[in-house]
Design an enzyme around this catalytic site. Structure first.
Site, mmCIF file in Angstrom:
data_model
loop_
_atom_site.group_PDB
_atom_site.id
_atom_site.type_symbol
_atom_site.label_atom_id
_atom_site.label_comp_id
_atom_site.label_asym_id
_atom_site.label_seq_id
_atom_site.Cartn_x
_atom_site.Cartn_y
_atom_site.Cartn_z
ATOM 1 N N TYR A 53 108.167 66.556 44.809
ATOM 2 C CA TYR A 53 107.795 67.924 45.173
ATOM 3 C C TYR A 53 107.214 68.701 44.001
ATOM 4 O O TYR A 53 106.404 69.612 44.205
ATOM 5 C CB TYR A 53 108.986 68.652 45.804
ATOM 6 C CG TYR A 53 109.297 68.111 47.181
ATOM 7 C CD1 TYR A 53 108.549 68.493 48.279
ATOM 8 C CD2 TYR A 53 110.296 67.167 47.360
ATOM 9 C CE1 TYR A 53 108.801 67.971 49.537
ATOM 10 C CE2 TYR A 53 110.566 66.629 48.615
ATOM 11 C CZ TYR A 53 109.808 67.040 49.705
ATOM 12 O OH TYR A 53 110.051 66.510 50.952
ATOM 13 N N GLN A 86 104.525 75.389 60.318
ATOM 14 C CA GLN A 86 105.305 74.200 59.970
ATOM 15 C C GLN A 86 104.989 73.746 58.540
ATOM 16 O O GLN A 86 105.639 72.836 58.031
ATOM 17 C CB GLN A 86 104.987 73.071 60.957
ATOM 18 C CG GLN A 86 105.333 73.392 62.396
ATOM 19 C CD GLN A 86 104.853 72.318 63.352
ATOM 20 O OE1 GLN A 86 105.448 71.250 63.443
ATOM 21 N NE2 GLN A 86 103.769 72.589 64.069
ATOM 22 N N VAL A 88 104.525 73.886 54.390
ATOM 23 C CA VAL A 88 105.310 74.403 53.266
ATOM 24 C C VAL A 88 104.419 75.008 52.191
ATOM 25 O O VAL A 88 104.912 75.492 51.170
ATOM 26 C CB VAL A 88 106.216 73.300 52.656
ATOM 27 C CG1 VAL A 88 107.226 72.825 53.683
ATOM 28 C CG2 VAL A 88 105.400 72.123 52.116
ATOM 29 N N HIS A 104 109.710 75.064 57.928
ATOM 30 C CA HIS A 104 110.158 73.914 57.143
ATOM 31 C C HIS A 104 110.315 74.204 55.652
ATOM 32 O O HIS A 104 110.334 73.293 54.840
ATOM 33 C CB HIS A 104 109.200 72.732 57.363
ATOM 34 C CG HIS A 104 109.156 72.269 58.785
ATOM 35 N ND1 HIS A 104 108.072 71.640 59.352
ATOM 36 C CD2 HIS A 104 110.086 72.378 59.786
ATOM 37 C CE1 HIS A 104 108.330 71.365 60.620
ATOM 38 N NE2 HIS A 104 109.541 71.808 60.904
ATOM 39 N N THR A 174 98.250 71.239 64.983
ATOM 40 C CA THR A 174 99.538 70.562 65.033
ATOM 41 C C THR A 174 99.553 69.600 66.207
ATOM 42 O O THR A 174 98.987 69.885 67.269
ATOM 43 C CB THR A 174 100.715 71.547 65.143
ATOM 44 O OG1 THR A 174 101.924 70.827 65.386
ATOM 45 C CG2 THR A 174 100.508 72.560 66.260
ATOM 46 N N SER A 175 100.202 68.465 66.024
ATOM 47 C CA SER A 175 100.284 67.461 67.086
ATOM 48 C C SER A 175 101.230 67.886 68.192
ATOM 49 O O SER A 175 101.230 67.312 69.281
ATOM 50 C CB SER A 175 100.775 66.129 66.506
ATOM 51 O OG SER A 175 102.104 66.254 66.031
#
Length: 230
Positions: A53, A86, A88, A104, A174-175
């Protein structure tokens, strides 16, 4: 002023150079999810997760909001817009959006590893790395403020409330395969228009659905043009 909730996923940031989670050359291709994105992984190998990260955070510094992010922010002058993302990254905020809910977590924040939901221990770190030995206010090791798999999604409840009160829902990039976020469309009021922007839309039959099969930077302005004619 109409209330619009814009639910965004990885596809909106792809055009800013941020790889999508599930793309063929996605972010996780060299890292099994179990090693870098689960609650258990943090306790097994915290250094690997910090390194992963830290690299993501440094890369984010070089990225810029694209026309889709900017369009959503600019439309605040005409609509009451809340972004539920969703993602970050912080590209919505950098584009100028004033109301953003991160489902998220946020890459530019750190949190307690004792209680990742304790907002009093959240720390704004910008693009700086987290090192082993960096402590949260409660004395625990700081970790990325990312909602890992196996962890609760605290912001799903306020997000669902916002969707239930929205006059219009826009879904971008987004899926709609990842839960609990994918379940948010189920909270719309009867008759609420839904605009779905994605170059490869895969959606089940929804009432009042308009599909715009375009990348976000093209599709988002088109969606707002349609909304302005309502």
């Amino acid at each position: 002023m109409k209330k619009i909730v814009v639910l965004t996923g990885a596809g909106i940031s792809v055009e800013s150079g941020i790889k999508a989670f599930r793309s063929e050359d996605g972010l996780w291709e060299n890292y099994p999810v179990e090693e870098v994105a689960t609650h258990g992984a943090w306790f097994r190998n915290p250094q690997l997760i910090l390194d992963f990260y830290n690299t993501m955070r440094k890369n984010l510094e070089e990225k810029q909001p694209n026309p889709a992010h900017i369009c959503i922010a600019e439309k605040e002058k005409d609509f009451d817009i809340t972004v539920v993302t969703q993602n970050v990254d912080n590209l919505h905020e950098r584009a100028g959006s004033s109301k953003v809910i991160h489902l998220h977590g946020e890459l530019t924040k750190a949190c307690s590893s004792k209680d990742e939901t304790d907002e009093s221990c959240f720390v704004e770190i910008g693009y700086n790395p987290i090192q082993m030995g960096d402590k949260a206010k409660d004395g625990s090791q700081l970790r990325p403020q990312i909602v890992f798999f196996e962890e609760a999604v605290p912001n799903i409840t306020p997000a669902a409330k916002l969707v239930s009160e929205a006059d219009i829902l826009m879904v971008v990039g987004t899926s709609m395969q990842v839960y609990p976020a994918a379940g948010l469309v189920g909270y719309v009021k009867e008759g609420t228009p839904i605009y779905f922007v994605d170059p490869q839309p895969r959606v089940s039959a929804l009432k009042n659905l308009t599909v715009i099969a375009e990348p976000a930077s093209v599709g988002v302005p088109k969606a707002f043009e349609m909304i302005e004619k309502l």
